[in-house]
Design an enzyme around this catalytic site. Sequence first.
Site, PDB file in Angstrom:
ATOM      1  N   HIS A 363     -37.664  24.531  -3.365  1.00  0.00           N
ATOM      2  CA  HIS A 363     -37.964  23.321  -2.605  1.00  0.00           C
ATOM      3  C   HIS A 363     -37.536  23.466  -1.149  1.00  0.00           C
ATOM      4  O   HIS A 363     -38.194  22.963  -0.238  1.00  0.00           O
ATOM      5  CB  HIS A 363     -37.281  22.115  -3.249  1.00  0.00           C
ATOM      6  CG  HIS A 363     -37.678  21.957  -4.684  1.00  0.00           C
ATOM      7  ND1 HIS A 363     -37.001  21.193  -5.586  1.00  0.00           N
ATOM      8  CD2 HIS A 363     -38.707  22.492  -5.362  1.00  0.00           C
ATOM      9  CE1 HIS A 363     -37.595  21.285  -6.762  1.00  0.00           C
ATOM     10  NE2 HIS A 363     -38.621  22.067  -6.640  1.00  0.00           N
ATOM     11  N   ARG A 470     -50.043  17.610  -0.727  1.00  0.00           N
ATOM     12  CA  ARG A 470     -49.354  17.889  -1.995  1.00  0.00           C
ATOM     13  C   ARG A 470     -48.425  16.722  -2.299  1.00  0.00           C
ATOM     14  O   ARG A 470     -47.294  16.686  -1.814  1.00  0.00           O
ATOM     15  CB  ARG A 470     -48.540  19.178  -1.877  1.00  0.00           C
ATOM     16  CG  ARG A 470     -49.369  20.444  -1.762  1.00  0.00           C
ATOM     17  CD  ARG A 470     -48.451  21.649  -1.688  1.00  0.00           C
ATOM     18  NE  ARG A 470     -49.103  22.897  -1.995  1.00  0.00           N
ATOM     19  CZ  ARG A 470     -49.446  23.821  -1.084  1.00  0.00           C
ATOM     20  NH1 ARG A 470     -49.191  23.611   0.194  1.00  0.00           N
ATOM     21  NH2 ARG A 470     -50.026  24.949  -1.451  1.00  0.00           N
ATOM     22  N   ARG A 506     -53.852  15.124  -3.300  1.00  0.00           N
ATOM     23  CA  ARG A 506     -53.861  15.753  -4.619  1.00  0.00           C
ATOM     24  C   ARG A 506     -52.849  15.028  -5.498  1.00  0.00           C
ATOM     25  O   ARG A 506     -51.696  14.852  -5.082  1.00  0.00           O
ATOM     26  CB  ARG A 506     -53.473  17.222  -4.505  1.00  0.00           C
ATOM     27  CG  ARG A 506     -53.228  17.824  -5.877  1.00  0.00           C
ATOM     28  CD  ARG A 506     -52.977  19.269  -5.824  1.00  0.00           C
ATOM     29  NE  ARG A 506     -51.602  19.586  -5.464  1.00  0.00           N
ATOM     30  CZ  ARG A 506     -51.173  20.822  -5.283  1.00  0.00           C
ATOM     31  NH1 ARG A 506     -52.035  21.829  -5.384  1.00  0.00           N
ATOM     32  NH2 ARG A 506     -49.922  21.066  -4.979  1.00  0.00           N
ATOM     33  N   GLU A 605     -58.672  26.142  -9.942  1.00  0.00           N
ATOM     34  CA  GLU A 605     -57.504  27.041  -9.897  1.00  0.00           C
ATOM     35  C   GLU A 605     -57.482  27.991 -11.080  1.00  0.00           C
ATOM     36  O   GLU A 605     -56.587  28.824 -11.194  1.00  0.00           O
ATOM     37  CB  GLU A 605     -56.212  26.214  -9.860  1.00  0.00           C
ATOM     38  CG  GLU A 605     -56.188  25.244  -8.687  1.00  0.00           C
ATOM     39  CD  GLU A 605     -54.854  24.540  -8.510  1.00  0.00           C
ATOM     40  OE1 GLU A 605     -53.982  25.106  -7.839  1.00  0.00           O
ATOM     41  OE2 GLU A 605     -54.696  23.425  -9.054  1.00  0.00           O
ATOM     42  N   ASN A 628     -54.119  30.139  -4.510  1.00  0.00           N
ATOM     43  CA  ASN A 628     -52.841  30.717  -4.960  1.00  0.00           C
ATOM     44  C   ASN A 628     -52.834  30.851  -6.472  1.00  0.00           C
ATOM     45  O   ASN A 628     -52.512  31.895  -7.021  1.00  0.00           O
ATOM     46  CB  ASN A 628     -51.663  29.836  -4.536  1.00  0.00           C
ATOM     47  CG  ASN A 628     -51.650  29.536  -3.058  1.00  0.00           C
ATOM     48  OD1 ASN A 628     -52.201  30.303  -2.281  1.00  0.00           O
ATOM     49  ND2 ASN A 628     -51.052  28.423  -2.670  1.00  0.00           N
ATOM     50  N   ASP A 629     -53.183  29.751  -7.126  1.00  0.00           N
ATOM     51  CA  ASP A 629     -53.216  29.800  -8.586  1.00  0.00           C
ATOM     52  C   ASP A 629     -54.403  30.598  -9.073  1.00  0.00           C
ATOM     53  O   ASP A 629     -54.289  31.398  -9.996  1.00  0.00           O
ATOM     54  CB  ASP A 629     -53.249  28.378  -9.165  1.00  0.00           C
ATOM     55  CG  ASP A 629     -51.846  27.807  -9.299  1.00  0.00           C
ATOM     56  OD1 ASP A 629     -50.971  28.542  -9.806  1.00  0.00           O
ATOM     57  OD2 ASP A 629     -51.608  26.664  -8.868  1.00  0.00           O
ATOM     58  N   ARG A 639     -47.703  34.708  -9.285  1.00  0.00           N
ATOM     59  CA  ARG A 639     -47.539  34.514  -7.842  1.00  0.00           C
ATOM     60  C   ARG A 639     -46.084  34.420  -7.422  1.00  0.00           C
ATOM     61  O   ARG A 639     -45.755  34.510  -6.250  1.00  0.00           O
ATOM     62  CB  ARG A 639     -48.307  33.266  -7.380  1.00  0.00           C
ATOM     63  CG  ARG A 639     -47.794  31.983  -7.973  1.00  0.00           C
ATOM     64  CD  ARG A 639     -48.718  30.803  -7.698  1.00  0.00           C
ATOM     65  NE  ARG A 639     -48.256  29.985  -6.585  1.00  0.00           N
ATOM     66  CZ  ARG A 639     -48.773  28.800  -6.271  1.00  0.00           C
ATOM     67  NH1 ARG A 639     -49.764  28.295  -6.981  1.00  0.00           N
ATOM     68  NH2 ARG A 639     -48.310  28.116  -5.269  1.00  0.00           N
ATOM     69  N   CYS A 676     -58.121  25.942  -0.215  1.00  0.00           N
ATOM     70  CA  CYS A 676     -56.857  25.459   0.347  1.00  0.00           C
ATOM     71  C   CYS A 676     -55.629  26.288  -0.068  1.00  0.00           C
ATOM     72  O   CYS A 676     -54.513  25.846   0.090  1.00  0.00           O
ATOM     73  CB  CYS A 676     -56.637  23.990  -0.009  1.00  0.00           C
ATOM     74  SG  CYS A 676     -56.459  23.692  -1.761  1.00  0.00           S
TER      75      CYS A 676
END
Length: 747
Positions: A363, A470, A506, A605, A628-629, A639, A676
């Site tokens: 985080h 996000r 999202r 994804e 990314n996913d 990842r 994205c």
Amino acid sequence: MPERTESDSRKLLRRLRDSLAVPGKGQDRLDRITSLIADSMRTEVCSIYLFRDPETLELCATEGLNKSAVHQTRMKLGEGLVGRVARLGQPVNTANAPAEKGFRFMPETGEEIYSSFLGVPIQRVGEKLGVLVVQSKAARAYSEDEIDALDVVAMVLAEMAELGAFAGEGDAMGAKHKQPVLIRGGTGQEGAAEGRVWLHEPRVVVTNPVADDPLTEIDRIREAVGVLRVSVDDLLAAESLDKDQKAVLEAYRMFAHSRGWLRRMEEDIQRGLSAEAAVEKEQSAARNRLEQVPDAYLRDRLHDLDDLSNRLLRILTGQGSDTGAEMPENPVLVARNIGPAELLEYGRKLRGVVLEEGSVGSHAAIVARALAIPLVINADRITTEALNGDPILVDGDQGLVHLRPDETVARSFRDKIAMQAEAQKRYASLRDLPATTRDGQTVALLMNAGLMADLPSLEGSGAEGVGLFRTELQFLIRNRMPQRAELAQTYARVMDAARGRPVAFRTLDIGSDKVLPYMKPQDEPNPAMGWRAIRVGLDKPGVLRMQLQALLRAANGRPLSIMFPFISEHGEFMMARSHTLREIHRERSLGHTVPASIEIGAMLETPSLAYAPQAFFDLADFVSIGGNDLKQFFFAADRENERVRKRYDTLNLSFLSFLELVVQRCAASGTRLSFCGEDAGRPIEALALAAIGLRVLSMRPASVGPVKSLLRRVDLAQARAVIETARTAGAESARPALMEWLATQQD
Ligand code: PEP
Ligand code: MG
């Protein structure tokens, strides 16, 4: 041999302290100290070895060995008995040293005539400084009392070294925390920064390692431990604790009430240490154990003990975490770890962040990215090495930290920063221009966001909107579930800041690497493929519905764009969409204003969604590729796993072909498509994505300039032809061909 008594020990410590008070050179002090110790311990030899670099020890003073060996005799960490003490961080005690495994004969010292050997580490809160050795001719093992006494002496030597008492010529005698140090860590957020160290939790400075009156010191430590126990009990009694916080505090309580801990500290005080030095000695021992323990759970507990020692030191010295030190200009935050909320509090005034722990997906890393602050993670030993105010260079691109750099390093680093600033200026001049290629194709560049701290970037970066908001970040930075009204207010502020530009919200994407501190953790064998994102939302729709309501209210009549994460099949999208429609209906029936228009999209994804029935593409208002996913599932390469994360190139032609399929399916149904993932923000990747047909890219704000700058320089049809040629030629990746072609393009 008469018994060694505690008062012998106290007398020795007092004499050591007094020798410090006499002005003199570091070498003279060390010489005097070795003779005092040999005398007090009734041994023929006493020697002090100090580290000249992290791998090499040097004999710096001796009583009893040949003086000519001083500063000549050196050994590697782990070499010989002295090296063994240093490596283990524990005493070595033997009656027959030459017979001991690993004994190294050093003829220049005349050592062979000494049979018994006792060596203890000189260390201070995890920092190894050297080894203190006593030796005698008589073959005898030293008693427990003698070992403890020598350990206490070593502790005092460590404190003296920290205070600069032995500073002198040469590397081994050089003052501590003065030399340049290069630390290799990992990249958390790119960028370069120069500044001064600001320790998140400054070390407590102990200026009085030796105390005259053990009774007073014992009273002090008992009282401080009492205060500590009450404070931990108070913390435990707080109502708002979640399970994990409680578990940590339970561990604190266990340590705080441990009789062994207090007893060991009291014994050290009896031998002459001050209460503070006794706490530090225990802390050093715990740190030392920490380094040797491979088990993650035990390491956490030892960290707890370390934290607790810090608290106790603060109680004893009255030094709060606020030491009164002033934050330097251009502060670079240095910490073992830091929570997202604390990091946000520091905000943009930080030039950089260096963490001893941390991970790419942590985080703190997410927040550092949002604030666009260079971040280096896994910077081993940085909290031990760095002092408040030390000059520091943070290279987020390479994951390097230069602490107290010398001037040549600093100069070349400044060149790098200047070049980056120059580039930023160039990008700023493009801010209001479109990303239109030489052959007239325009690509919309949007930004990714998730925190209020991101919003100022909307104006600065020239992004045309927020392609991915996000929402989970707002959940991650709190220690309780946010309420609907709070969320509605946040989302409204985001829309206000966007001033009519589109924002794709999202819905909550938790699970996998994003674990809410206040939700029951799921024990899943493979969380990335587990119960996450929309799967949680559909199975337990309470939070999803609350979030949808908050979004509808925040819009308050304005257009709204919602996208659902991790949609793997048509049915999931249909369900998520009907939840949304139901909430709109409900809001309307409650008399609330509903959005003027609403777009509902899905994130692609997982490869499966590319093959969804036509009905999915017809129903979705838009599709956004979460690269990314998607990439991790396409290549089956985690990842978050450093070993495999970069193994497969995004420009791998199989992957590009797959993305082209998605482009074609969306084009066939007229479904808007964007990308994205992080790759959208990498110029060459962005170029390739645009070349295969993507016209909307959403990225970190700092990437908008570099991507736009490249796109405006190229002919997209030519780039596409380069990719085609590479494919026909059977290349694995389009990268080499694209790079080669780019090199021939003029600015
Ligand atoms: C992605 O997977 O590409 C994405 C944008 O979502 P996140 O990185 O938040 O998982
Ligand atoms: Mg994702």
